[in-house]
Design a protein around this motif. Structure first.
Motif, PDB file in Angstrom:
ATOM      1  N   PRO A   1       0.818  -1.225   0.000  1.00 50.28           N
ATOM      2  CA  PRO A   1       0.000   0.000   0.000  1.00 50.28           C
ATOM      3  C   PRO A   1       0.851   1.274   0.000  1.00 50.28           C
ATOM      4  N   ALA A   2       1.997   1.248   0.698  1.00 49.68           N
ATOM      5  CA  ALA A   2       2.817   2.463   0.768  1.00 49.68           C
ATOM      6  C   ALA A   2       3.889   2.429  -0.302  1.00 49.68           C
ATOM      7  N   ARG A   3       4.210   3.593  -0.823  1.00 50.98           N
ATOM      8  CA  ARG A   3       5.192   3.658  -1.900  1.00 50.98           C
ATOM      9  C   ARG A   3       6.596   3.316  -1.388  1.00 50.98           C
ATOM     10  N   ILE A   4       7.293   2.455  -2.153  1.00 53.34           N
ATOM     11  CA  ILE A   4       8.685   2.120  -1.823  1.00 53.34           C
ATOM     12  C   ILE A   4       9.572   3.089  -2.603  1.00 53.34           C
ATOM     13  N   GLN A   5      10.321   3.905  -1.883  1.00 53.68           N
ATOM     14  CA  GLN A   5      11.009   5.025  -2.536  1.00 53.68           C
ATOM     15  C   GLN A   5      12.472   4.750  -2.842  1.00 53.68           C
ATOM     16  N   SER A   6      13.072   3.828  -2.135  1.00 52.22           N
ATOM     17  CA  SER A   6      14.514   3.630  -2.350  1.00 52.22           C
ATOM     18  C   SER A   6      14.815   2.145  -2.539  1.00 52.22           C
ATOM     19  N   LEU A   7      15.951   1.882  -3.170  1.00 51.70           N
ATOM     20  CA  LEU A   7      16.358   0.493  -3.379  1.00 51.70           C
ATOM     21  C   LEU A   7      16.564  -0.215  -2.050  1.00 51.70           C
ATOM     22  N   ARG A   8      17.166   0.491  -1.109  1.00 56.18           N
ATOM     23  CA  ARG A   8      17.429  -0.106   0.202  1.00 56.18           C
ATOM     24  C   ARG A   8      16.104  -0.520   0.856  1.00 56.18           C
ATOM     25  N   HIS A   9      15.132   0.363   0.725  1.00 50.78           N
ATOM     26  CA  HIS A   9      13.804   0.059   1.262  1.00 50.78           C
ATOM     27  C   HIS A   9      13.219  -1.162   0.546  1.00 50.78           C
ATOM     28  N   ALA A  10      13.379  -1.206  -0.781  1.00 50.76           N
ATOM     29  CA  ALA A  10      12.846  -2.336  -1.569  1.00 50.76           C
ATOM     30  C   ALA A  10      13.487  -3.654  -1.132  1.00 50.76           C
ATOM     31  N   VAL A  11      14.815  -3.625  -0.947  1.00 46.77           N
ATOM     32  CA  VAL A  11      15.513  -4.858  -0.549  1.00 46.77           C
ATOM     33  C   VAL A  11      15.063  -5.280   0.853  1.00 46.77           C
ATOM     34  N   ALA A  12      14.916  -4.288   1.747  1.00 47.30           N
ATOM     35  CA  ALA A  12      14.512  -4.606   3.120  1.00 47.30           C
ATOM     36  C   ALA A  12      13.095  -5.175   3.159  1.00 47.30           C
ATOM     37  N   VAL A  13      12.213  -4.616   2.347  1.00 55.00           N
ATOM     38  CA  VAL A  13      10.807  -5.035   2.389  1.00 55.00           C
ATOM     39  C   VAL A  13      10.592  -6.354   1.643  1.00 55.00           C
ATOM     40  N   LEU A  14      11.191  -6.468   0.452  1.00 54.92           N
ATOM     41  CA  LEU A  14      10.938  -7.659  -0.386  1.00 54.92           C
ATOM     42  C   LEU A  14      11.865  -8.820  -0.037  1.00 54.92           C
ATOM     43  N   GLY A  15      13.021  -8.498   0.501  1.00 56.80           N
ATOM     44  CA  GLY A  15      13.977  -9.555   0.835  1.00 56.80           C
ATOM     45  C   GLY A  15      15.016  -9.717  -0.260  1.00 56.80           C
ATOM     46  N   ILE A  16      16.176 -10.165   0.146  1.00 55.10           N
ATOM     47  CA  ILE A  16      17.302 -10.277  -0.782  1.00 55.10           C
ATOM     48  C   ILE A  16      17.009 -11.291  -1.887  1.00 55.10           C
ATOM     49  N   SER A  17      16.422 -12.423  -1.521  1.00 56.64           N
ATOM     50  CA  SER A  17      16.214 -13.450  -2.550  1.00 56.64           C
ATOM     51  C   SER A  17      15.201 -12.972  -3.589  1.00 56.64           C
ATOM     52  N   CYS A  18      14.195 -12.232  -3.152  1.00 56.18           N
ATOM     53  CA  CYS A  18      13.205 -11.708  -4.103  1.00 56.18           C
ATOM     54  C   CYS A  18      13.859 -10.702  -5.054  1.00 56.18           C
ATOM     55  N   ILE A  19      14.726  -9.852  -4.528  1.00 52.32           N
ATOM     56  CA  ILE A  19      15.410  -8.868  -5.380  1.00 52.32           C
ATOM     57  C   ILE A  19      16.309  -9.586  -6.387  1.00 52.32           C
ATOM     58  N   ARG A  20      16.972 -10.648  -5.945  1.00 52.77           N
ATOM     59  CA  ARG A  20      17.817 -11.412  -6.882  1.00 52.77           C
ATOM     60  C   ARG A  20      16.965 -12.025  -7.993  1.00 52.77           C
ATOM     61  N   GLN A  21      15.793 -12.553  -7.619  1.00 52.10           N
ATOM     62  CA  GLN A  21      14.916 -13.140  -8.630  1.00 52.10           C
ATOM     63  C   GLN A  21      14.449 -12.071  -9.625  1.00 52.10           C
ATOM     64  N   LEU A  22      14.084 -10.905  -9.099  1.00 48.33           N
ATOM     65  CA  LEU A  22      13.652  -9.817  -9.986  1.00 48.33           C
ATOM     66  C   LEU A  22      14.779  -9.417 -10.931  1.00 48.33           C
ATOM     67  N   ALA A  23      15.985  -9.285 -10.382  1.00 53.69           N
ATOM     68  CA  ALA A  23      17.119  -8.839 -11.206  1.00 53.69           C
ATOM     69  C   ALA A  23      17.428  -9.864 -12.296  1.00 53.69           C
ATOM     70  N   THR A  24      17.362 -11.157 -11.948  1.00 56.36           N
ATOM     71  CA  THR A  24      17.654 -12.193 -12.955  1.00 56.36           C
ATOM     72  C   THR A  24      16.584 -12.199 -14.039  1.00 56.36           C
ATOM     73  N   THR A  25      15.338 -12.054 -13.613  1.00 54.55           N
ATOM     74  CA  THR A  25      14.245 -12.055 -14.594  1.00 54.55           C
ATOM     75  C   THR A  25      14.375 -10.859 -15.538  1.00 54.55           C
ATOM     76  N   LEU A  26      14.710  -9.702 -14.976  1.00 50.98           N
ATOM     77  CA  LEU A  26      14.869  -8.504 -15.811  1.00 50.98           C
ATOM     78  C   LEU A  26      16.077  -8.648 -16.740  1.00 50.98           C
ATOM     79  N   ALA A  27      17.141  -9.298 -16.250  1.00 58.24           N
ATOM     80  CA  ALA A  27      18.325  -9.504 -17.090  1.00 58.24           C
ATOM     81  C   ALA A  27      17.981 -10.401 -18.272  1.00 58.24           C
ATOM     82  N   LEU A  28      17.241 -11.460 -17.994  1.00 55.16           N
ATOM     83  CA  LEU A  28      16.867 -12.387 -19.069  1.00 55.16           C
ATOM     84  C   LEU A  28      15.931 -11.689 -20.065  1.00 55.16           C
ATOM     85  N   ARG A  29      15.024 -10.897 -19.537  1.00 55.65           N
ATOM     86  CA  ARG A  29      14.102 -10.169 -20.415  1.00 55.65           C
ATOM     87  C   ARG A  29      14.880  -9.229 -21.335  1.00 55.65           C
ATOM     88  N   ALA A  30      15.906  -8.592 -20.789  1.00 58.98           N
ATOM     89  CA  ALA A  30      16.702  -7.656 -21.595  1.00 58.98           C
ATOM     90  C   ALA A  30      17.482  -8.380 -22.690  1.00 58.98           C
TER      91      ALA A  30
END
Ligand SMILES: [Fe+2]
Ligand SMILES: [Fe+2]
Length: 296
Positions: free
Chosen positions: A87-116
């Protein structure tokens, strides 16, 4: 599982008289030469893939992602998307990593890399959908095989990277292979080898090495179409199953005239499946579609 090996970057294949590489690797695998011209795997995503769980801390992961501004922007965009529904806006990468978790961020980054990396053309979309479906299925089935869900997802995402490489480097050659219909995987793989002088599994294993990504992916790429074997690692067994389930659930990158259904594949004689409860086919499709929608 995903530690980075110490090794030097392999030499690109030498240009030979034909369009294909016919030397200089020691193995019998002959790699089509244009694969060397693929863009590099996005370095930030590669670094995240190579770091083990113990290496990960919020600040470190945020700084790796932040080192690639385009990746950082996309991670932040997805962190604020309906994929997560915060519900609340995530404004910074640090906040995103803290909220979503490191493994989720790694999954997002890999998926985006493959998409690119995936490029364009009529056969790219089915291949991309198959890869993401395999990732989601492997994530769901990972606990049955004693695997970490994130490892299953990432290995599923990467298992057909060789096909994406072929599509980007040799769109017309592999396009002609993918345009035809096949009665089974063996027939498809034979046609692919005839046209490309290598399988997409071999090409994928070579790309993993060329990009110096974690070596565990090489075996996944090279062997995921082999029959199940008792000696396989749990992760390889998981990806073999997930690739077949993705095909059966309607996410095949290859046109098969007939093929086993989702429940037929689950009848595979694997000890890890005995007496277990599985997500049903519709639940898998719903999950895959929601992930696809977030990344398309
Ligand atoms: Fe494959
Ligand atoms: Fe596959």
């Amino acid at each position: 599982v995903f530690e980075k090996g110490k090794r030097s970057k392999p030499e690109p294949p030498a240009i030979s008289r034909s369009a294909w590489d016919t030397g200089p690797r020691e193995e019998t695998v002959l790699v089509p030469i244009k694969l060397c011209n693929l863009p590099p795997f996005p370095p930030a995503a590669g670094r995240l893939l190579a770091c083990s769980e113990a290496d990960g801390d919020v600040t470190g992961v945020a700084s790796v992602v932040g080192g690639d501004p385009a990746l950082a922007a996309e991670v932040l965009f997805l962190a604020n998307s309906s994929l997560f529904g915060f519900p609340a806006r995530i404004q910074s990468l640090r906040h995103a990593v803290a909220v979503l978790g490191i493994s989720c961020i790694r999954q997002l980054a890999t998926t985006l890399a493959l998409r690119a990396l995936r490029g364009a053309g009529p056969f790219v979309r089915p291949c991309w959908r198959h890869s993401l479906a395999c990732a989601v299925i492997a994530e769901k089935f990972a606990p049955l095989f004693g695997c970490v869900a994130e490892h299953g997802y990432t290995a599923g995402l990467m298992h057909d990277i060789g096909r994406l490489g072929f599509l980007r480097s040799y769109p017309s050659e592999i396009g002609a292979v993918l345009a035809a219909g096949y009665s089974d995987g063996d027939e498809f793989l034979a046609a692919e080898r005839t046209a490309m002088n290598a399988s997409h599994g071999e090409a994928g294993a070579w790309l993993i090495e060329y990009w110096t990504l974690p070596p565990a992916f090489s075996e996944i790429c090279a062997r995921h179409h082999d029959p199940f074997q008792e000696s396989d690692s749990p992760l390889l067994t998981l990806i073999k199953l997930a690739c077949r389930l993705a095909d059966a659930a309607g996410y095949a990158a290859v046109r098969y005239r007939t093929g086993p259904g989702y429940d037929d594949v689950l009848q595979s004689d694997l000890p890890s499946l005995a007496g277990q409860f599985f997500p049903d086919e519709q639940a898998i499709r719903d999950e895959v579609e929601s992930r696809l929608a977030a990344f398309e």
